[in-house]
Scaffold this motif. Sequence first.
Motif, PDB file in Angstrom:
ATOM      1  N   VAL A   1       0.855  -1.183   0.000  1.00  0.00           N
ATOM      2  CA  VAL A   1       0.000   0.000   0.000  1.00  0.00           C
ATOM      3  C   VAL A   1       0.892   1.234   0.000  1.00  0.00           C
ATOM      4  N   TYR A   2       0.752   2.045  -1.043  1.00  0.00           N
ATOM      5  CA  TYR A   2       1.550   3.259  -1.208  1.00  0.00           C
ATOM      6  C   TYR A   2       0.826   4.402  -0.502  1.00  0.00           C
ATOM      7  N   PHE A   3       1.194   4.617   0.764  1.00  0.00           N
ATOM      8  CA  PHE A   3       0.406   5.498   1.626  1.00  0.00           C
ATOM      9  C   PHE A   3       0.502   6.970   1.252  1.00  0.00           C
ATOM     10  N   LEU A   4       1.561   7.400   0.588  1.00  0.00           N
ATOM     11  CA  LEU A   4       1.626   8.800   0.154  1.00  0.00           C
ATOM     12  C   LEU A   4       0.859   9.035  -1.139  1.00  0.00           C
ATOM     13  N   ARG A   5       0.618   7.997  -1.888  1.00  0.00           N
ATOM     14  CA  ARG A   5      -0.108   8.107  -3.167  1.00  0.00           C
ATOM     15  C   ARG A   5      -1.609   7.877  -3.025  1.00  0.00           C
ATOM     16  N   SER A   6      -2.032   7.336  -1.885  1.00  0.00           N
ATOM     17  CA  SER A   6      -3.452   7.074  -1.665  1.00  0.00           C
ATOM     18  C   SER A   6      -4.185   8.391  -1.438  1.00  0.00           C
ATOM     19  N   THR A   7      -5.414   8.457  -1.931  1.00  0.00           N
ATOM     20  CA  THR A   7      -6.224   9.668  -1.803  1.00  0.00           C
ATOM     21  C   THR A   7      -7.470   9.366  -0.992  1.00  0.00           C
ATOM     22  N   LYS A   8      -8.285  10.372  -0.770  1.00  0.00           N
ATOM     23  CA  LYS A   8      -9.518  10.177  -0.006  1.00  0.00           C
ATOM     24  C   LYS A   8     -10.446   9.169  -0.669  1.00  0.00           C
ATOM     25  N   LYS A   9     -10.309   9.002  -1.976  1.00  0.00           N
ATOM     26  CA  LYS A   9     -11.212   8.100  -2.707  1.00  0.00           C
ATOM     27  C   LYS A   9     -10.544   6.816  -3.177  1.00  0.00           C
ATOM     28  N   THR A  10      -9.209   6.782  -3.219  1.00  0.00           N
ATOM     29  CA  THR A  10      -8.532   5.649  -3.849  1.00  0.00           C
ATOM     30  C   THR A  10      -7.351   5.158  -3.022  1.00  0.00           C
TER      31      THR A  10
ATOM     32  N   THR B   1     -10.982  -7.655  -0.656  1.00  0.00           N
ATOM     33  CA  THR B   1     -12.373  -7.304  -0.954  1.00  0.00           C
ATOM     34  C   THR B   1     -12.546  -5.793  -0.875  1.00  0.00           C
ATOM     35  N   ALA B   2     -13.682  -5.322  -1.339  1.00  0.00           N
ATOM     36  CA  ALA B   2     -13.997  -3.891  -1.237  1.00  0.00           C
ATOM     37  C   ALA B   2     -14.008  -3.460   0.227  1.00  0.00           C
ATOM     38  N   LYS B   3     -14.492  -4.314   1.107  1.00  0.00           N
ATOM     39  CA  LYS B   3     -14.497  -4.018   2.543  1.00  0.00           C
ATOM     40  C   LYS B   3     -13.069  -3.894   3.072  1.00  0.00           C
ATOM     41  N   ASP B   4     -12.181  -4.809   2.675  1.00  0.00           N
ATOM     42  CA  ASP B   4     -10.770  -4.738   3.087  1.00  0.00           C
ATOM     43  C   ASP B   4     -10.158  -3.414   2.637  1.00  0.00           C
ATOM     44  N   ILE B   5     -10.370  -3.075   1.376  1.00  0.00           N
ATOM     45  CA  ILE B   5      -9.779  -1.858   0.806  1.00  0.00           C
ATOM     46  C   ILE B   5     -10.291  -0.620   1.533  1.00  0.00           C
ATOM     47  N   LYS B   6     -11.581  -0.586   1.815  1.00  0.00           N
ATOM     48  CA  LYS B   6     -12.160   0.554   2.526  1.00  0.00           C
ATOM     49  C   LYS B   6     -11.550   0.689   3.922  1.00  0.00           C
ATOM     50  N   GLU B   7     -11.385  -0.416   4.619  1.00  0.00           N
ATOM     51  CA  GLU B   7     -10.816  -0.399   5.963  1.00  0.00           C
ATOM     52  C   GLU B   7      -9.343   0.038   5.938  1.00  0.00           C
ATOM     53  N   ILE B   8      -8.587  -0.481   4.984  1.00  0.00           N
ATOM     54  CA  ILE B   8      -7.170  -0.119   4.858  1.00  0.00           C
ATOM     55  C   ILE B   8      -7.040   1.357   4.505  1.00  0.00           C
TER      56      ILE B   8
END
Length: 97
Positions: A38-47, A62-69
């Motif tokens: 997981v590229y934490f500096l590249r992640s945005t509020k939506k992605t 899963t979508a749930k995993d991604i949302k939680e992460i």
Amino acid sequence: MGRVDCFKLSALLCWFNSNDHLPHHIHVQKGRDWEIRVYFLRSTKKTLSFDIKWQSTKHGPTAKDIKEILAAVLEHREQLLDEWQLKVKRGIQDDDS
């Protein structure tokens, strides 16, 4: 190589390695199912910016995993960067933003 634990998420192991490489990232693993970077500096509020390192089935997070992460990454991004800069030993300059 040492593991540096990050935040806790239900059923997910989160860490970075003490001799890891750029771009800035953490590892997230769900048992023997999958592991992602997981590229934490590249992640945005939506992605959530990530790639799959390995998976044992044809299904990754899963979508749930991604949302939680993503929620955890956004909440802890500053601390993750501080920990990375303090504990990751590399012979290259940080130029990822």
